[in-house]
Design an enzyme around this catalytic site. Structure first.
Site, PDB file in Angstrom:
ATOM      1  N   ILE A  92      19.401   2.244   8.166  1.00  0.00           N
ATOM      2  CA  ILE A  92      20.267   1.834   9.271  1.00  0.00           C
ATOM      3  C   ILE A  92      19.562   0.804  10.153  1.00  0.00           C
ATOM      4  O   ILE A  92      18.486   1.080  10.658  1.00  0.00           O
ATOM      5  CB  ILE A  92      20.632   3.043  10.163  1.00  0.00           C
ATOM      6  CG1 ILE A  92      21.248   4.157   9.333  1.00  0.00           C
ATOM      7  CG2 ILE A  92      21.570   2.614  11.286  1.00  0.00           C
ATOM      8  CD1 ILE A  92      21.395   5.466  10.090  1.00  0.00           C
ATOM      9  N   ASP A  96       9.648  15.419  13.102  1.00  0.00           N
ATOM     10  CA  ASP A  96      10.055  14.135  12.519  1.00  0.00           C
ATOM     11  C   ASP A  96      11.050  13.436  13.451  1.00  0.00           C
ATOM     12  O   ASP A  96      10.904  12.255  13.768  1.00  0.00           O
ATOM     13  CB  ASP A  96      10.687  14.405  11.142  1.00  0.00           C
ATOM     14  CG  ASP A  96      11.307  13.166  10.528  1.00  0.00           C
ATOM     15  OD1 ASP A  96      10.576  12.392   9.897  1.00  0.00           O
ATOM     16  OD2 ASP A  96      12.535  12.965  10.703  1.00  0.00           O
ATOM     17  N   THR A 126       8.267   6.836  -3.394  1.00  0.00           N
ATOM     18  CA  THR A 126       9.707   6.579  -3.422  1.00  0.00           C
ATOM     19  C   THR A 126      10.055   5.230  -2.785  1.00  0.00           C
ATOM     20  O   THR A 126      10.718   4.389  -3.408  1.00  0.00           O
ATOM     21  CB  THR A 126      10.439   7.686  -2.633  1.00  0.00           C
ATOM     22  OG1 THR A 126       9.976   8.951  -3.114  1.00  0.00           O
ATOM     23  CG2 THR A 126      11.934   7.605  -2.826  1.00  0.00           C
ATOM     24  N   VAL A 149       0.861  -1.183   0.000  1.00  0.00           N
ATOM     25  CA  VAL A 149       0.000   0.000   0.000  1.00  0.00           C
ATOM     26  C   VAL A 149       0.901   1.238   0.000  1.00  0.00           C
ATOM     27  O   VAL A 149       1.555   1.532   1.001  1.00  0.00           O
ATOM     28  CB  VAL A 149      -0.931   0.011   1.224  1.00  0.00           C
ATOM     29  CG1 VAL A 149      -1.889   1.207   1.142  1.00  0.00           C
ATOM     30  CG2 VAL A 149      -1.719  -1.289   1.324  1.00  0.00           C
ATOM     31  N   GLY A 150       0.953   1.914  -1.129  1.00  0.00           N
ATOM     32  CA  GLY A 150       1.837   3.076  -1.270  1.00  0.00           C
ATOM     33  C   GLY A 150       2.955   2.757  -2.259  1.00  0.00           C
ATOM     34  O   GLY A 150       3.755   1.851  -2.027  1.00  0.00           O
ATOM     35  N   GLU A 157      10.435  19.038   2.061  1.00  0.00           N
ATOM     36  CA  GLU A 157       9.094  19.228   1.511  1.00  0.00           C
ATOM     37  C   GLU A 157       8.847  20.713   1.269  1.00  0.00           C
ATOM     38  O   GLU A 157       9.528  21.568   1.825  1.00  0.00           O
ATOM     39  CB  GLU A 157       8.044  18.733   2.524  1.00  0.00           C
ATOM     40  CG  GLU A 157       8.267  17.364   3.092  1.00  0.00           C
ATOM     41  CD  GLU A 157       7.806  16.264   2.145  1.00  0.00           C
ATOM     42  OE1 GLU A 157       6.949  16.551   1.283  1.00  0.00           O
ATOM     43  OE2 GLU A 157       8.319  15.137   2.263  1.00  0.00           O
ATOM     44  N   LYS A 203      10.792   9.836  15.934  1.00  0.00           N
ATOM     45  CA  LYS A 203      11.804   8.772  15.890  1.00  0.00           C
ATOM     46  C   LYS A 203      12.404   8.499  17.271  1.00  0.00           C
ATOM     47  O   LYS A 203      12.594   7.342  17.653  1.00  0.00           O
ATOM     48  CB  LYS A 203      12.881   9.140  14.871  1.00  0.00           C
ATOM     49  CG  LYS A 203      12.340   9.084  13.429  1.00  0.00           C
ATOM     50  CD  LYS A 203      13.293   9.745  12.436  1.00  0.00           C
ATOM     51  CE  LYS A 203      12.757   9.645  11.019  1.00  0.00           C
ATOM     52  NZ  LYS A 203      13.538  10.493  10.065  1.00  0.00           N
ATOM     53  N   GLY A 207       8.319   2.163  -4.429  1.00  0.00           N
ATOM     54  CA  GLY A 207       9.019   1.860  -5.687  1.00  0.00           C
ATOM     55  C   GLY A 207      10.330   1.130  -5.431  1.00  0.00           C
ATOM     56  O   GLY A 207      10.676   0.176  -6.129  1.00  0.00           O
TER      57      GLY A 207
END
Lengths: 427, 427
Positions: free
Chosen positions: A134, A199, A12, A8-9, A188, A203, A15
Site C-alpha cells: 500500500i 509489529d 520472500t 541483501v536478503g 511465525e 508501523k 525473491g
C-alpha cells in the site's frame, strides 16, 4: 546510465524483487528512462539465489555489497535491528543510497539512519516498512503535506487481522485461528511480534512520525495484543453493531500525540470495518483532505516487493537525473507523547468470574469507587467451569480509572478465572 | 527562496487553497523548508478575492499573472477547455510551472500541455483532476511504477454516487435524488456532465493514460450515465446480492485497453461496494501489488484544495532545491483502444413494456435470435400505466449482440414504454 543494485536478503520479499526486475527491467527503461541492474545478491542461503537464477551474483558477505564502488543502491531485506542496522549504516557511510522494508529498524533507529543519510547526501526510503504494497509513506510525504494530519488509524498487521476474521467467519477459537495462520504461512512459529501488537506498534510509530512531523519511536507506543480476545467478545461486538480489529492509532491532540495499539471496537459502517483477512488499510484524517483511506495487501512477496521496487525506481530516477535527495527527515516539531493513563474513551471489558453470589455486587462497587460509569453489563454462563462472563460497556472514562478498576478486581479473592479482555471503543 | 504563486480562479477550490496558505504557510517553511507566497489572484469576481482578504492581489486579467516575471507557479482553477487552455498554455510558454485541477483539459489536451511543459523544462501537475483529495495520480506515477497495472476501477463522480446512495437509503426516485443533490450543492443546475457520465469519463481517461503508459482521451471512453436507473433496479440488485454504482473502468487486456463508464452491479462484498455518498474510491490492480484501493472525499473546497496545494508544494520543493521536472509524459506505449462492441460480460437489462400477452414471448425470441443466453427473467407489475417491468440477467454475452437485442426490441411495435435500463455486472 545504469543504476546498480545490491540486494541483501533473498527471502520472500527479496525473491519478489528479483522477479519484478526480471519481468519489467525493459519496461522501466522504455516508460521512465530508468535503467536498473541487479549487480550483487547477499544472503545466508545460496540456494535462494540459485532458485532465482542469480547464483553468479551471490555472496555470503554483505561487505562485498556495501564496499563495492559500483553499487548505487543497497536494498536491505534481512529485518531486525542488529545486522540489518550494520548493513544500512555501513551502506550509507560508504555513500550508497538505501531502500529498506525494515519497520523495526526505522521505528527504533529511524532518526539515526535518516540523519546519517542527510549527512551523506544520500536517500533512505522505506515505503515497504508499513502496509506491504500500500502506498502510504509516499502519500504522507508528498500528496498530503498541505494538511495538518489529525489522525492516522490502521489495520497494519495482516496476521492478527486474518485471525480475527477467521474467528468471526468460522467461529474458530483464538488457538485454532493461530494454528491455521501458522499452517498457511501467515504467522511465525513464535507469533509474539504479531499477536502482542509489536509489529503494529513499529508501523504506527513510523506513520505518526511522518504524519505529525515529530519523532515517535516504538517505545512511545502503548501496545496491547489480541491474546485475550474470544469468540464471545466478537459475538458481543456484533450484537452491539461493532467489529473488533487490532488497530494502530495515532491522534494529534492540543496536548501532544496519543499513540497506541490495541484491540478496538469499530462501528460496522466504518470504512475500516470491512477490511478483512490479510488485507491492511490505513485511515488518515487531515484538516483539508478530510477522511482518506489506503487499502491493500499488507504482506507477501508481490505486494512488499512492489513497494521496495517502487522506492528503488524512485531513487534510481533521481540518480539518473542527477537529483539530490528531495525529502529527508521531517521531524521538525517536538511534540510530547501523551501518557496512555490520560486517555479518555469508552471501554468494553469482559471478565470471566466465579459463578457465585456477591461477585456482581462486589464488582459494581469497584467500578463505582473509581468513578467508572457503566452503560451496560451482560452476564453469560459458561457451564464448563462454573464460570460466568460479565461483559461491561462503560461510558467515556479515564484510562487511569479503568486500570484502577482492573487492578482492584484482579485483587478480589477468588473472583477472576482468566485475564480480562479489554477493548476500547472507537467512534 | 520564496516561491511565488499566481492563482487563476477563486471559486470553491481556489478559496480552499487561499485558506490552506493562510493557515499553514509557516508550517510549510518549518517542516519542509518550502516558502510559498500568494503573489497574484485572478477571477471574474472581485468579491471572492475580497471575501478571502486578498483584494490587494486581485486582477481581472489572467495575463497579469502569466506575464508577471516574478511568478513561479500558476494555479489554474477555472475549469473548461477554452480560457483554461489559454491560461495553461500561455503560462507554460512564459516559463511558469502549472498546477491544475482541470480534468476536461487533461483528458482532451493532456498530450499537448504535457509535451509543452517538457519542451519548456517546466512541471505540470494535476492530482486534483481525479478523485478530489485522494492521492491517486501521484501513487500511480511513483509508488506503483514497479507494477504492470492491469485494471483501474473507480467511483470517481461524487454527485452520482450521492444520488444512488440516497435512492437506496431513502427510496428516493432519480428525480428526487437529483433535486436534493442540487439543493445541497452537489449537482449543477445542468447536471449533464455528472449524470451522463462525462465527468467520470474524463477522469478514467487520465487514470488509464498513466496506469497503462498509453494515451487515452475523453473520446476513447464509452460512456453511459445513470438517467435510466430506478429504485426497482436498485432493489433488484440488492436481492441479487449486488449494489449499483456508476463505475469508471479501465482494463489492460492482451488486445488493448478496454475503457468505459456505466452503471455497474458490484457484489456487496467488493471493497468499492461500501463507498457511499459523496465519497470516491479508486481500485487499482497490479501484477505485483495485487489489489489496492484509494478512498476519500471526491469534491469540496478542502479535499480538492488539499490535492492542488500538495502539487504546489511539490513543485515548490523542486524549485527550492533547483530540481528539474522529474516525471513528464509517460505515455510511451501506443496501445489500441478496444471497441466496446467486443466487450464480453454479464448484463442486467430492465424493460418497461406494455402489459399484454405475447410480449414476453416476442422478447424471448429476440434474445434467442442474437445468441444472448438469459439466466433469469423477473416480471413485476406497474399498476399505474398498464406497464410491467421485465428484468433480465444474461449469461456472459457479447456487447454487440446485446445491442442488437436492444435495437430490435426498441423496434417492436407498441412494446417499450421507456428507455431500458442496462447495467453491466462486474465480478
Amino acid at each position: 546510465m545504469t543504476i546498480k543494485l545490491g540486494l541483501v536478503g533473498t527471502g520472500t520479499v527479496g525473491g519478489g524483487c528479483i522477479d519484478i526486475l526480471q519481468k519489467h527491467k525493459e519496461d522501466f527503461k522504455r516508460h521512465y528512462g530508468i535503467d536498473v541492474e541487479l549487480a550483487r545478491v547477499c544472503s545466508r542461503d545460496p540456494k535462494q539465489a540459485e532458485a532465482h537464477g542469480v547464483s553468479d551474483l551471490f555472496t555470503l558477505d554483505y561487505h562485498d555489497i556495501v564496499n563495492d564502488p559500483d553499487i548505487d543502491i543497497v536494498i536491505e531485506l534481512i529485518g531486525g535491528t542488529t545486522v540489518a542496522r550494520d548493513v544500512v549504516v555501513s551502506a550509507l557511510e560508504a555513500g550508497k543510497n538505501v531502500v529498506t522494508a525494515n519497520k523495526a529498524l526505522m521505528a527504533t533507529h529511524g532518526e539515526e539512519v535518516m540523519h546519517l543519510a542527510e549527512k551523506m547526501n544520500r536517500e533512505i526510503a522505506f515505503e515497504a516498512s508499513v502496509g506491504g504494497g500500500i502506498p502510504i509513506i509516499d502519500p504522507l510525504k508528498h500528496s498530503l503535506i498541505s494538511n495538518e494530519i489529525t489522525s492516522v488509524m490502521g489495520i497494519v498487521n495482516g496476521t492478527t487481522n486474518y485471525m480475527l476474521t477467521r474467528m468471526v467467519d468460522d467461529n474458530l477459537s483464538y488457538d485454532e485461528a493461530l494454528k491455521e495462520a501458522q499452517e498457511r504461512g501467515f504467522a511465525e512459529a513464535d507469533p509474539t511480534a504479531d499477536v502482542d501488537g509489536f509489529d503494529a506498534a513499529a508501523k504506527i510509530a513510523i506513520l505518526a512520525s511522518i504524519a505529525f512531523n515529530s519523532r515517535v519511536t516504538l517505545d512511545d507506543v502503548h501496545t496491547e495484543g489480541i491474546r485475550n480476545i474470544t469468540t464471545l467478545d466478537l459475538d458481543t461486538a456484533d450484537d452491539m453493531g461493532y467489529v473488533i480489529k487490532l488497530l494502530a492509532i495515532a491522534h494529534r491532540t492540543p496536548d501532544g500525540i496519543d499513540v497506541r495499539v490495541h484491540p478496538t471496537m469499530l462501528p460496522k459502517a466504518h470504512q475500516l470495518a470491512t477490511v478483512n483477512g490479510v488485507f491492511n488499510a490505513i485511515y488518515v484524517t487531515g484538516d483539508a483532505v478530510g477522511e482518506t483511506m489506503f487499502f491493500g495487501e499488507g504482506a507477501g512477496a508481490g505486494p512488499a516487493a512492489s513497494a521496495v521496487m517502487g522506492d528503488v525506481l524512485e531513487v534510481a530516477r533521481h540518480l539518473t537525473l542527477g537529483v539530490s535527495p528531495i525529502v529527508g527527515c521531517t521531524c521538525t516539531d517536538n511534540l510530547p507523547i501523551l501518557p496512555v493513563e490520560d486517555l479518555q474513551t469508552k471501554y468494553y471489558i469482559r471478565f470471566a468470574v466465579a459463578d457465585r453470589s456477591g461477585v456482581l455486587a462486589a464488582m459494581a462497587g469497584v467500578f463505582a469507587k473509581h468513578g467508572v460509569s457503566v452503560r451496560s453489563v451482560v452476564q453469560r454462563g459458561n457451564s464448563e467451569h462454573e464460570t460466568v462472563n460479565l461483559s461491561y460497556v462503560t461510558h467515556t472514562a479515564k484510562e487511569a480509572s479503568v486500570r484502577a478498576v482492573l487492578a482492584e478486581i484482579a485483587g478480589l479473592e477468588d473472583v477472576l478465572r482468566a485475564e480480562p479482555s479489554v477493548i476500547r471503543v472507537e467512534g
